[in-house]
Scaffold this active site. Structure first.
Site, mmCIF file in Angstrom:
data_model
loop_
_atom_site.group_PDB
_atom_site.id
_atom_site.type_symbol
_atom_site.label_atom_id
_atom_site.label_comp_id
_atom_site.label_asym_id
_atom_site.label_seq_id
_atom_site.Cartn_x
_atom_site.Cartn_y
_atom_site.Cartn_z
ATOM 1 N N SER A 134 16.953 32.050 -1.126
ATOM 2 C CA SER A 134 16.582 31.384 -0.388
ATOM 3 C C SER A 134 16.675 32.362 0.911
ATOM 4 O O SER A 134 15.495 32.951 1.192
ATOM 5 C CB SER A 134 18.429 30.645 -0.061
ATOM 6 O OG SER A 134 18.461 30.346 0.588
ATOM 7 N N ASP B 293 14.213 28.525 6.411
ATOM 8 C CA ASP B 293 14.722 30.023 5.721
ATOM 9 C C ASP B 293 13.768 30.157 4.813
ATOM 10 O O ASP B 293 12.556 29.388 5.073
ATOM 11 C CB ASP B 293 16.201 30.048 5.473
ATOM 12 C CG ASP B 293 16.368 28.937 4.436
ATOM 13 O OD1 ASP B 293 15.566 27.957 4.417
ATOM 14 O OD2 ASP B 293 17.496 28.747 3.489
ATOM 15 N N ASP C 7 13.337 29.152 1.555
ATOM 16 C CA ASP C 7 12.915 28.254 1.436
ATOM 17 C C ASP C 7 13.009 26.660 1.583
ATOM 18 O O ASP C 7 12.809 25.525 0.838
ATOM 19 C CB ASP C 7 14.271 28.436 -0.956
ATOM 20 C CG ASP C 7 15.283 27.660 0.072
ATOM 21 O OD1 ASP C 7 15.767 28.245 1.549
ATOM 22 O OD2 ASP C 7 15.913 27.255 -0.627
ATOM 23 N N ASP D 117 15.470 25.061 3.326
ATOM 24 C CA ASP D 117 16.274 23.813 3.019
ATOM 25 C C ASP D 117 17.408 24.107 4.289
ATOM 26 O O ASP D 117 18.495 23.704 4.497
ATOM 27 C CB ASP D 117 17.290 23.963 2.001
ATOM 28 C CG ASP D 117 17.891 25.191 1.439
ATOM 29 O OD1 ASP D 117 17.872 26.197 2.501
ATOM 30 O OD2 ASP D 117 18.463 25.460 0.586
#
Length: 446
Positions: free
Chosen positions: A102, A241, A243, A245
């Site tokens: 993440s 960010d 990834d 999400d």
């Protein structure tokens, strides 16, 4: 949640090359997951990743473990976490696996799972995988080994899905948008979505090299985005960010717009359109200003524990459709099954276009109270939150706030950090002094 050995609040995460993020562990994890998931019927697993250099190594290890258990892997390549959740649903795969840490630096990585319906795996399935990890690795007969294939049109499928969440009668033709993809998984998705909807798009953080993910860019550091929005005279900026999400936004004046404000805008627009079902879910970290603004609109609001899985649980328990963390995880169950930065951004852009209002004006109905967050790293050997000195300083600060604010101390679920949050209806410098006083006590105790 039960006490598990490997799975944390957001899957398994750590520094690459150190337990548990090692090739041998991840191979065994793939095998154990394959053994458990094969019991449910389907024999295919979607595997996506962000842009970290270690993703190549870890996806190979995962695939080998799955194949040994008799399951086949479908690779998406670099793809946002919510895209993997979406593809898992549309391919009717038994599960989706995302290789990502993440918002963490490139030298960290992690593994998280999605179930067949695109939500995170239930606790009992994660526990079953951990139990399987304790058994010796075996291999199915050669004729039953899994295979590996690539989903060649994965990006195009997800781009069309995202566009489908934006009203067909509207367009972004009048907007100039700066988008910061954190050199992460949205780099080849978000700009295309926005351009195909008509926007003029300026990109930053769209040149991943495997090691620059989240580096002074993206949702966790919007300074570059703020500068670029002002320099370009853009209407709005979006930052994701690593990834994809999480979402942060920047208005045309260069002000950061966080997850609390995004939730407020989406909730108010849902109310205006007669589409809001119930209320909104925030977290213990949500700004008190959000709660007050929603109350003024007559929109119910509850706080969940920090973590998008807990926000989702509270939404499901209430039967509500929207929820968010101030860090930028925004869950819109009428659109998707998990936090999705691109989809959330499109809903805010919808409100801007439909109402002919700037992002700055859309935020004007909500006053953020000063909120200071201090992260304190500790050794992990002792829990500073159990220190008498920390408790005493916290009591002093709460007394000084006099019921006009909140203090929240919590351990991070993914890193050896204590998060100190102080919020109140006072000057920001005073709130910061209070937060630093508690942080100093935590440091001394840790």
């Amino acid at each position: 949640m039960s006490n598990r050995k490997y799975f944390g609040t957001d899957g398994i995460r750590g520094k690459v090359g150190e337990s548990p993020i090692t090739p041998d562990f991840v191979l065994k994890l793939g095998w154990a997951a394959g053994k458990v998931l094969a019991r449910h019927g389907s024999r295919k697993i979607i595997i996506g990743k962000d842009t970290r250099i270690s993703g190549y190594m870890l996806e190979s290890a995962l695939e080998a473990g799955l194949a040994a258990a008799g399951l086949s892997a479908l690779f998406t390549g670099p793809m946002p976490t919510p895209a993997v959740a979406y593809l898992t649903r549309t391919f009717r795969a038994e599960a989706g696996i995302v290789i990502s840490a993440s918002h963490n630096p490139f030298y960290d990585n992690g593994i998280k799972f999605f179930s067949i319906d695109g939500t995170k795996l239930p606790d009992d399935v994660e526990e079953a995988i951990e139990a399987e990890m304790e058994k010796p690795l075996t291999c199915v007969e050669s004729a039953e080994l899994g295979k590996a294939n690539r989903i060649v049109d994965a990006a195009g499928r997800y781009i069309e899905f995202c566009k489908g969440t934006f009203p067909s009668e509207l367009s972004l033709n009048e907007l100039k948008i700066v988008v910061d993809c954190a050199n992460g998984a949205t780099y080849h998705i978000a700009p295309s979505v926005l351009r195909e909807l008509g926007a003029t798009v300026i990109t930053i953080g769209c040149e991943p090299d495997g090691m620059n993910i989240n580096e002074e860019c993206g949702a966790t550091d919007v300074r570059l985005l703020q500068e670029r929005v002002l320099a370009e005279g853009a209407h709005v900026g979006l930052a994701f960010d690593g990834d994809g999400d999480r979402l942060m936004m920047v208005d045309h004046l260069g002000n950061k717009v966080d997850g609390d404000q995004i939730l407020y805008i989406i909730a108010r627009e849902g109310l205006r359109q007669g589409q809001l079902k119930g209320g909104a879910v925030g977290t213990l970290m949500s700004n008190m200003g959000l709660q007050l603004a929603l109350k003024d609109l007559g929109i119910p609001f509850v706080r969940a524990k920090v973590g998008d899985r807990y926000v989702l649980e509270a939404m499901q328990e209430k039967g509500w459709r929207i929820g968010a963390e101030n860090s930028g995880h925004v869950i819109l169950l009428d659109k998707t099954t998990t936090g999705d930065g691109i989809v959330a951004g499109l809903q805010v852009l919808t409100a801007m276009v439909r109402n002919h209002m700037s992002l700055h004006d859309l935020c004007s109905g909500m006053k953020l109270l000063p909120q200071i967050l201090v992260n304190v790293r500790f050794s992990g050997e002792h829990n500073p939150l159990k220190s008498d000195e920390v408790e005493e300083v916290t009591r002093q600060v709460e007394k000084e706030l006099g019921g006009r604010g909140r203090v929240l101390l919590r351990k991070s679920g993914t890193e050896p950090l204590i998060r100190v949050m102080v919020e109140g209806d006072a000057e920001e410098s005073l709130i910061a002094e209070m937060a630093n006083r508690i942080a100093d006590a935590v440091k001394a105790a840790g």
